[in-house]
Design a protein around this motif. Structure first.
Motif, PDB file in Angstrom:
ATOM      1  N   GLY A  51      54.697  27.911  52.160  1.00 53.98           N
ATOM      2  CA  GLY A  51      54.565  29.083  51.308  1.00 53.98           C
ATOM      3  C   GLY A  51      53.158  29.646  51.397  1.00 53.98           C
ATOM      4  N   VAL A  52      52.814  30.458  50.424  1.00 50.17           N
ATOM      5  CA  VAL A  52      51.519  31.127  50.402  1.00 50.17           C
ATOM      6  C   VAL A  52      50.753  30.666  49.172  1.00 50.17           C
ATOM      7  CG1 VAL A  52      50.322  33.339  50.340  1.00 50.17           C
ATOM      8  CG2 VAL A  52      52.480  33.127  51.597  1.00 50.17           C
ATOM      9  N   ALA A  53      49.541  30.189  49.396  1.00 53.28           N
ATOM     10  CA  ALA A  53      48.660  29.781  48.303  1.00 53.28           C
ATOM     11  C   ALA A  53      47.587  30.855  48.119  1.00 53.28           C
ATOM     12  CB  ALA A  53      48.017  28.428  48.608  1.00 53.28           C
ATOM     13  N   VAL A  54      47.585  31.485  46.952  1.00 51.62           N
ATOM     14  CA  VAL A  54      46.653  32.578  46.686  1.00 51.62           C
ATOM     15  C   VAL A  54      45.339  32.010  46.164  1.00 51.62           C
ATOM     16  CG1 VAL A  54      46.263  34.715  45.419  1.00 51.62           C
ATOM     17  CG2 VAL A  54      48.575  34.102  46.169  1.00 51.62           C
ATOM     18  N   VAL A  55      44.258  32.420  46.800  1.00 52.82           N
ATOM     19  CA  VAL A  55      42.916  32.073  46.332  1.00 52.82           C
ATOM     20  C   VAL A  55      42.281  33.363  45.823  1.00 52.82           C
ATOM     21  CG1 VAL A  55      40.677  31.101  46.933  1.00 52.82           C
ATOM     22  CG2 VAL A  55      42.755  30.232  48.038  1.00 52.82           C
ATOM     23  N   SER A  56      42.175  33.504  44.499  1.00 52.19           N
ATOM     24  CA  SER A  56      41.644  34.735  43.902  1.00 52.19           C
ATOM     25  C   SER A  56      40.151  34.595  43.653  1.00 52.19           C
ATOM     26  CB  SER A  56      42.353  35.052  42.586  1.00 52.19           C
ATOM     27  OG  SER A  56      43.723  35.283  42.808  1.00 52.19           O
ATOM     28  N   ARG A  57      39.464  35.706  43.839  1.00 49.46           N
ATOM     29  CA  ARG A  57      38.031  35.744  43.568  1.00 49.46           C
ATOM     30  C   ARG A  57      37.721  37.042  42.827  1.00 49.46           C
ATOM     31  NH1 ARG A  57      32.969  35.744  47.912  1.00 49.46           N
ATOM     32  NH2 ARG A  57      31.301  35.774  46.361  1.00 49.46           N
ATOM     33  N   ALA A  58      37.243  36.919  41.598  1.00 50.86           N
ATOM     34  CA  ALA A  58      36.899  38.080  40.778  1.00 50.86           C
ATOM     35  C   ALA A  58      35.413  38.378  40.913  1.00 50.86           C
ATOM     36  CB  ALA A  58      37.258  37.816  39.319  1.00 50.86           C
ATOM     37  N   TRP A  59      35.103  39.525  41.487  1.00 50.21           N
ATOM     38  CA  TRP A  59      33.697  39.902  41.690  1.00 50.21           C
ATOM     39  C   TRP A  59      33.108  40.506  40.421  1.00 50.21           C
ATOM     40  CZ3 TRP A  59      32.437  42.308  47.138  1.00 50.21           C
ATOM     41  CH2 TRP A  59      32.680  41.348  48.119  1.00 50.21           C
ATOM     42  N   PHE A  60      31.819  40.218  40.197  1.00 49.20           N
ATOM     43  CA  PHE A  60      30.984  40.777  39.133  1.00 49.20           C
ATOM     44  C   PHE A  60      31.324  40.217  37.756  1.00 49.20           C
ATOM     45  CE2 PHE A  60      31.684  44.399  42.175  1.00 49.20           C
ATOM     46  CZ  PHE A  60      30.527  44.185  42.892  1.00 49.20           C
ATOM     47  N   ASN A  61      32.485  39.606  37.581  1.00 44.19           N
ATOM     48  CA  ASN A  61      32.870  39.006  36.307  1.00 44.19           C
ATOM     49  C   ASN A  61      33.804  37.844  36.611  1.00 44.19           C
ATOM     50  OD1 ASN A  61      33.558  38.376  33.688  1.00 44.19           O
ATOM     51  ND2 ASN A  61      34.286  40.420  33.150  1.00 44.19           N
TER      52      ASN A  61
END
Length: 341
Positions: free
Chosen positions: A129-139
């Motif tokens: 499957g697909v493993a999402v790696v999220s990165r929130a910039w500035f906050n």
């Protein structure tokens, strides 16, 4: 009529629904599985594919300069890991200066990816499957306080200067001292300057106090240029003073001045993008936001607090505020001159 007009305006502008989010694609894989996933984002009404990137520098510029709200990054081994039955990593970079928008965008993207993974498992009958790696910039923590408090600095200082300016002239008109002022040898421009300087000093002092409280008491980061914030606030407050003078020049009583200020401030706050993104508003609402100085100052304030906004990027927000301030001050001077005649 004012409540009816405001109801129509609020019903269209005040929405937390997200649609047509500007999405950038950075596809290093270039395979058919990657193209199928990208196609799902393209067909979703929640996203609008507006940019394609090849280098990380382009991605950083797109997010920083707000050309896109999010970037979908598929690495070189995306299809290889997917076809081998392993979890294929996928990166989602989100502009988190608007924390509420960032959370909604992340959930929309996750739902699309989950649907893709389920369909892939059903058709191919393989694990992974697909493993999402999220990165929130500035906050990075998606703190709503980091998003709200810089905006409150802008709103509270603007309300102060508009209300103070409008009521001061209206009160003088009720007491009769303003008519005495008009028959003095002073020119209308000198009267406008005399009304501008005290209110400007009050607005700058209040803004400085609010910034200090936000940073020291609430821990909101301040990573940008203090000089840029001061310059932007000065121009922004002058635009608010010009609006207040224009209202006061036609109001004969304090009650009329208060109603005029309310009639302007309530729509201006909704159209500013303080709570809901300007991009989600209908086209005619977005056109009205171009006349709202709060909209431009919110971008600068959040950029200076969280991003270290560059001067050339901020210039695109400063010159409209300067134009609005110049136009309103000239209008107020012209109205005062009309009373002299």
């Amino acid at each position: 009529m004012p409540p009816l007009l405001q109801l129509v305006l609020f019903a269209n502008a005040a929405t937390f629904e997200i649609a047509g989010v500007s999405l950038g694609i950075w596809d290093e894989d270039g395979s058919r599985p990657a193209a199928e996933l990208i196609d799902r984002f393209a067909r979703s009404p929640a996203f609008d594919l507006t940019a394609v990137y090849d280098q990380p520098e382009e991605v950083a510029a797109g997010i920083t300069e707000q050309h896109v709200t999010a970037v979908l990054h598929l690495g070189q081994r995306f299809s290889a890991d997917l076809l081998s039955g392993q979890a294929a990593d996928l990166q989602l970079i989100i502009d988190a200066r608007r924390s509420n928008t960032a959370m909604i965008v992340g959930s929309y993207a996750q739902s699309i990816i989950d649907g893709y993974t389920q369909d892939l498992a059903t058709l191919a009958r393989r694990p992974g499957g697909v493993a999402v790696v999220s990165r929130a910039w500035f906050n990075p923590n998606l703190s709503s306080r980091w998003f709200i408090l810089p905006g409150l600095v802008v709103l509270l200082s603007f309300v102060t200067v508009v209300l103070t300016t409008a009521l001061s002239v209206a009160r003088e008109r009720e007491l009769g001292t303003f008519d005495q002022l008009l028959v003095t040898p002073m020119r209308p421009m000198e009267i406008v300057i005399g009304k501008t300087v005290p209110t400007f000093a009050i607005g700058v002092s209040e803004a400085a106090l609010l910034v200090a409280v936000v940073v020291v008491a609430y821990g909101v980061p301040f990573v940008g240029s203090a000089a840029l914030l001061v310059l932007s606030l000065a121009i922004f407050l002058l635009s608010g003073i010009g609006i207040g003078l224009a209202i006061s020049s036609v109001a004969k009583t304090q009650q009329q001045a208060i109603l005029g200020v309310f009639l302007f401030l309530a729509p201006a706050m909704i159209l500013s993008g303080f709570a809901t993104p300007v991009e989600n508003m209908p086209g005619w609402c977005r056109a009205l936001t171009l006349l709202d100085p709060i909209r431009y100052m919110l971008v600068v304030a959040r950029g200076v607090f969280l991003q270290d906004m560059a001067w050339d990027v901020a210039a695109g927000q400063i010159w409209p505020m300067a134009a609005i301030g110049l136009a309103t001050l000239i209008t107020a001077t012209w109205l005062f001159r009309g009373r002299l005649e």
